[in-house]
Scaffold this motif. Structure first.
Motif, mmCIF file in Angstrom:
data_model
loop_
_atom_site.group_PDB
_atom_site.id
_atom_site.type_symbol
_atom_site.label_atom_id
_atom_site.label_comp_id
_atom_site.label_asym_id
_atom_site.label_seq_id
_atom_site.Cartn_x
_atom_site.Cartn_y
_atom_site.Cartn_z
ATOM 1 N N VAL A 20 8.513 19.400 -10.367
ATOM 2 C CA VAL A 20 7.569 18.281 -10.260
ATOM 3 C C VAL A 20 8.149 16.998 -10.846
ATOM 4 C CG1 VAL A 20 5.333 17.414 -11.032
ATOM 5 C CG2 VAL A 20 5.544 19.760 -10.198
ATOM 6 N N LEU A 21 8.749 17.083 -12.031
ATOM 7 C CA LEU A 21 9.233 15.877 -12.693
ATOM 8 C C LEU A 21 10.336 15.164 -11.896
ATOM 9 C CD1 LEU A 21 9.180 16.899 -16.477
ATOM 10 C CD2 LEU A 21 7.557 15.486 -15.204
ATOM 11 N N PRO A 22 11.356 15.872 -11.382
ATOM 12 C CA PRO A 22 12.351 15.153 -10.556
ATOM 13 C C PRO A 22 11.756 14.532 -9.296
ATOM 14 C CG PRO A 22 13.231 17.250 -11.282
ATOM 15 C CD PRO A 22 11.782 17.258 -11.634
ATOM 16 N N VAL A 23 10.816 15.263 -8.653
ATOM 17 C CA VAL A 23 10.194 14.713 -7.446
ATOM 18 C C VAL A 23 9.382 13.476 -7.776
ATOM 19 C CG1 VAL A 23 8.517 15.154 -5.620
ATOM 20 C CG2 VAL A 23 10.172 16.920 -6.236
ATOM 21 N N ALA A 24 8.592 13.533 -8.886
ATOM 22 C CA ALA A 24 7.808 12.373 -9.295
ATOM 23 C C ALA A 24 8.715 11.211 -9.670
ATOM 24 C CB ALA A 24 6.913 12.750 -10.467
ATOM 25 N N GLY A 25 9.837 11.527 -10.344
ATOM 26 C CA GLY A 25 10.776 10.463 -10.701
ATOM 27 C C GLY A 25 11.359 9.788 -9.476
ATOM 28 N N LEU A 26 11.713 10.585 -8.464
ATOM 29 C CA LEU A 26 12.239 9.998 -7.231
ATOM 30 C C LEU A 26 11.195 9.129 -6.534
ATOM 31 C CD1 LEU A 26 14.246 13.006 -5.717
ATOM 32 C CD2 LEU A 26 15.171 10.887 -6.696
ATOM 33 N N MET A 27 9.934 9.559 -6.581
ATOM 34 C CA MET A 27 8.872 8.768 -5.956
ATOM 35 C C MET A 27 8.698 7.430 -6.671
ATOM 36 S SD MET A 27 6.177 11.899 -5.278
ATOM 37 C CE MET A 27 4.921 10.918 -4.485
ATOM 38 N N LEU A 28 8.764 7.444 -8.014
ATOM 39 C CA LEU A 28 8.638 6.193 -8.770
ATOM 40 C C LEU A 28 9.832 5.280 -8.512
ATOM 41 C CD1 LEU A 28 7.248 7.536 -12.174
ATOM 42 C CD2 LEU A 28 6.012 6.270 -10.407
ATOM 43 N N VAL A 29 11.025 5.868 -8.433
ATOM 44 C CA VAL A 29 12.219 5.058 -8.132
ATOM 45 C C VAL A 29 12.098 4.438 -6.749
ATOM 46 C CG1 VAL A 29 14.681 5.212 -7.629
ATOM 47 C CG2 VAL A 29 13.778 6.262 -9.693
ATOM 48 N N ALA A 30 11.631 5.230 -5.779
ATOM 49 C CA ALA A 30 11.473 4.711 -4.421
ATOM 50 C C ALA A 30 10.454 3.590 -4.358
ATOM 51 C CB ALA A 30 11.066 5.839 -3.477
ATOM 52 N N ALA A 31 9.460 3.620 -5.268
ATOM 53 C CA ALA A 31 8.422 2.589 -5.253
ATOM 54 C C ALA A 31 8.828 1.338 -6.015
ATOM 55 C CB ALA A 31 7.127 3.152 -5.838
ATOM 56 N N LEU A 62 0.811 -1.214 0.000
ATOM 57 C CA LEU A 62 0.000 0.000 0.000
ATOM 58 C C LEU A 62 0.853 1.276 0.000
ATOM 59 C CD1 LEU A 62 -2.748 1.328 0.062
ATOM 60 C CD2 LEU A 62 -2.785 1.040 2.556
ATOM 61 N N PRO A 63 1.928 1.388 0.847
ATOM 62 C CA PRO A 63 2.744 2.618 0.784
ATOM 63 C C PRO A 63 3.390 2.826 -0.580
ATOM 64 C CG PRO A 63 3.166 1.426 2.832
ATOM 65 C CD PRO A 63 2.340 0.522 1.971
ATOM 66 N N ARG A 64 3.866 1.731 -1.203
ATOM 67 C CA ARG A 64 4.495 1.875 -2.526
ATOM 68 C C ARG A 64 3.457 2.249 -3.575
ATOM 69 N NH1 ARG A 64 7.214 -3.628 -3.550
ATOM 70 N NH2 ARG A 64 7.901 -2.580 -5.465
ATOM 71 N N ALA A 65 2.265 1.650 -3.495
ATOM 72 C CA ALA A 65 1.207 2.008 -4.448
ATOM 73 C C ALA A 65 0.806 3.470 -4.302
ATOM 74 C CB ALA A 65 0.000 1.095 -4.241
ATOM 75 N N LEU A 66 0.760 3.967 -3.068
ATOM 76 C CA LEU A 66 0.417 5.372 -2.851
ATOM 77 C C LEU A 66 1.486 6.297 -3.436
ATOM 78 C CD1 LEU A 66 -1.008 5.278 0.797
ATOM 79 C CD2 LEU A 66 -2.273 5.538 -1.354
ATOM 80 N N LEU A 67 2.749 5.897 -3.364
ATOM 81 C CA LEU A 67 3.802 6.696 -3.986
ATOM 82 C C LEU A 67 3.607 6.794 -5.491
ATOM 83 C CD1 LEU A 67 7.107 5.604 -2.164
ATOM 84 C CD2 LEU A 67 6.055 7.872 -2.155
ATOM 85 N N VAL A 68 3.279 5.656 -6.124
ATOM 86 C CA VAL A 68 3.057 5.667 -7.568
ATOM 87 C C VAL A 68 1.865 6.548 -7.923
ATOM 88 C CG1 VAL A 68 2.446 4.232 -9.551
ATOM 89 C CG2 VAL A 68 4.090 3.393 -7.880
ATOM 90 N N VAL A 69 0.761 6.387 -7.190
ATOM 91 C CA VAL A 69 -0.436 7.189 -7.459
ATOM 92 C C VAL A 69 -0.137 8.677 -7.264
ATOM 93 C CG1 VAL A 69 -2.768 7.701 -6.654
ATOM 94 C CG2 VAL A 69 -2.030 5.329 -6.903
ATOM 95 N N ALA A 70 0.578 9.012 -6.197
ATOM 96 C CA ALA A 70 0.894 10.413 -5.940
ATOM 97 C C ALA A 70 1.760 11.004 -7.051
ATOM 98 C CB ALA A 70 1.599 10.553 -4.592
ATOM 99 N N ALA A 71 2.749 10.226 -7.544
ATOM 100 C CA ALA A 71 3.608 10.711 -8.620
ATOM 101 C C ALA A 71 2.810 10.944 -9.899
ATOM 102 C CB ALA A 71 4.738 9.719 -8.871
ATOM 103 N N VAL A 72 1.910 10.010 -10.226
ATOM 104 C CA VAL A 72 1.105 10.150 -11.443
ATOM 105 C C VAL A 72 0.140 11.313 -11.324
ATOM 106 C CG1 VAL A 72 -0.648 9.017 -12.865
ATOM 107 C CG2 VAL A 72 1.315 7.706 -12.040
ATOM 108 N N VAL A 73 -0.560 11.430 -10.194
ATOM 109 C CA VAL A 73 -1.527 12.513 -10.004
ATOM 110 C C VAL A 73 -0.835 13.871 -10.027
ATOM 111 C CG1 VAL A 73 -3.118 13.542 -8.335
ATOM 112 C CG2 VAL A 73 -3.186 11.086 -8.781
ATOM 113 N N MET A 74 0.319 13.966 -9.380
ATOM 114 C CA MET A 74 1.040 15.238 -9.333
ATOM 115 C C MET A 74 1.469 15.673 -10.730
ATOM 116 S SD MET A 74 4.267 16.215 -6.880
ATOM 117 C CE MET A 74 5.230 14.850 -7.530
ATOM 118 N N THR A 75 1.984 14.729 -11.518
ATOM 119 C CA THR A 75 2.408 15.055 -12.875
ATOM 120 C C THR A 75 1.220 15.402 -13.760
ATOM 121 O OG1 THR A 75 4.269 13.529 -12.606
ATOM 122 C CG2 THR A 75 3.758 14.239 -14.838
#
Length: 510
Positions: free
Chosen positions: A49-60, A21-34
């Motif tokens: 936004v793009l570097p932050v979203a990229g870091l969130m996807l990498v973390a997930a 669930l935490p990893r899925a929320l990171l992916v959803v947050a990155a997609v919604v933010m972008t």
């Protein structure tokens, strides 16, 4: 030869596409933010936004040692914080101010580190007045008995005998998968230790008569006093744990409290004696408190194994033994000092590394598939723990339906988005549907996990011993995928002690 397959990793904590669930929320947050930035024309914010979203996807998505980057970073922060607070260091009673070693109920507590600290040791009677140790875990609300067992093994058994023993073991576990059964956990523990010959020397001295021929006496002394490497010693233990929640009514009927819980547990274990014998398990003895404390002590201090074995052999061999009783006082069971490192655990004279079996063989294997890892070298000790949790039918049905729902969702999501459905995802769905059919026919469902600990007394040999274990596990016979439990080595080490600790959840061992 009959083979076995069909096991899979527990994905109870996963949500979508195999993500927690935490990893899925990171992916959803990155997609919604972008998407929000593009939809509302906030192109000025894209460099942020793009570097932050990229870091969130990498973390997930990106994984380090079997963990997502985000989970790895979180564990590292927790470990560093604990290290600064000196929570990774344990000092035993020899280095601490004197304290009352008993709890408010008057029961002895072992001076044990970390997750073992809450354990309480009860003494109950079994059979003809034999004292039996019952380990109470107040937080998990479980009561556990420990049996010292022996069994013939499967390495030299023919195919029919191996299949019969495996089937009987499965029947033993299935008997506890029924509704109303109080047993919530079964643990099978094996230790392989370099044999120092202490017991053999003691036995020879006790059985050598005064009129023995000189040649026989000198020959035996020469053999026992040589510098040869002794054969490894194998110890096996079976733990059976009772759930206080499941057995509430039975405990109340037996008198309530610790005494009632122990009576229900001992009765349940005694009733399973025939099924154990059918599986080839011979109970050598029910461990008392001092016996169990000795097992714990020799795991923390490998150098104590020889003297403790010699003392036990002397006490057992001499009628009317007037010395200290065999075993160890429970207050002295723990280490004098211990420290959890990033990837290892240092305790008294031992240095240990614990692995979790992260992936079981995907292809069918024979019943003796674990034989390559069940050995010790001349200087390294190995311990393996197999933990089983029988699930009642209602709980098994919910677990299987959860697997089907998650697998179906992952497959449908990939199909809708035009992605390629992986064969592993299709296989996971097929396995979950097969399990549902088997449950409908009355089969039992058991959650299980495996842990392996390698211990050396020379720190220079630790990584070499780890490499040997990893090679044996990955060999053609086993095909196991091991994961070193970084930043949780103290808690992981405790799972390979025969104390009936539970399966990992979403915490450090998740």
């Amino acid at each position: 030869m009959e083979t076995y397959h069909g096991w899979k990793r527990d994905r109870a904590g996963s949500w979508a596409l195999g993500l927690s669930l935490p990893r899925a929320l990171l992916v959803v947050a990155a997609v919604v933010m972008t998407a929000y930035t593009f939809a509302y024309g906030g192109f000025v914010a894209l460099p942020v936004v793009l570097p932050v979203a990229g870091l969130m996807l990498v973390a997930a998505w990106l994984r380090v040692q079997g963990l997502a980057v985000g989970e790895w970073v979180l564990r590292m922060v927790r470990f560093r914080r604990a290290k600064v607070r000196r929570e990774t260091w344990y000092a035993g009673a020899a280095w601490q101010p004197a304290a009352d070693p008993r709890d408010p109920a008057g029961l002895p507590r072992g001076d044990l580190p970390g997750v073992l600290a809450p354990l309480r040791f009860l003494t109950e009677e079994y059979g003809a007045g034999s004292p039996v140790a019952v380990v109470h875990h107040p937080y998990e609300q479980t009561y556990t008995v420990v049996l010292h067992i022996q069994f013939p093994g499967l390495a030299l058994a023919d195919a029919a005998a191996a299949a019969r023993r495996v089937g009987a073991w499965g029947g033993l576990l299935a008997g506890w998968c029924e509704d109303g059964k109080p047993v919530s956990r079964v643990g099978l523990y094996q230790r392989y230790l370099p044999e120092d010959g202490a017991e053999l020397v003691q036995w020879t001295a006790a059985h050598t008569t005064a009129d023995a021929p000189d040649l026989a006496t000198h020959t035996a002394a020469a053999l026992l006093g040589g510098q040869q490497v002794w054969q490894s010693r194998h110890e096996a233990y079976l733990t059976i744990s009772l759930s206080q929640q499941r057995a509430r009514a039975s405990i109340k009927a037996a008198g309530g409290g610790d005494t009632g819980a122990a009576a229900v547990l001992i009765r349940e274990v005694g009733a399973a004696g025939d099924r154990m014998r059918s599986a080839g398990i011979e109970v050598r003895r029910w461990l008392g408190v001092r016996d169990l404390a000795e097992v714990i002590r020799t795991a923390f201090d490998p150098h104590a194994a020889g003297p403790r074995a010699a003392h036990r052999a002397a006490a057992d061999a001499e009628p009317g033994w007037a010395g200290a009783p065999a075993g160890v006082d429970p207050e002295l069971a723990g280490p004098a000092a211990a420290e959890a490192k990033l990837g290892s655990y240092h305790h008294d004279g031992g240095y240990s590394v614990t692995y979790q079996v992260y992936e079981w063989p995907r292809s069918p294997v024979a019943a003796g598939g674990l034989v390559p890892v069940l050995r010790s070298t001349a200087t390294a000790r190995r311990a393996i723990a197999m933990l089983y949790e029988p699930l009642p039918p209602s709980q098994a049905e919910r677990a299987v339906m959860g697997d089907i729902t998650r697998s179906s969702f992952s497959v449908s999501m990939r199909q809708r988005t035009g992605g390629v459905v992986r064969t592993s995802e299709r296989q996971a769905l097929a396995d979950a549907q097969r399990q549902e059919s088997e449950n409908a026919l009355g089969h039992g469902l058991v959650k299980f996990a495996g842990y392996l600990t390698v211990t050396v007394t020379d720190p220079e040999r630790l990584e070499e011993a780890c490499a040997e274990l990893e090679a044996d596990a990955a060999g053609q016979g086993c095909r196991l995928v091991l994961r070193r439990l970084w930043m949780a080595q103290d808690a992981a080490f405790a799972t390979t002690l025969p104390l009936g600790l539970g399966l990992p959840g979403t915490g450090l061992l998740g």
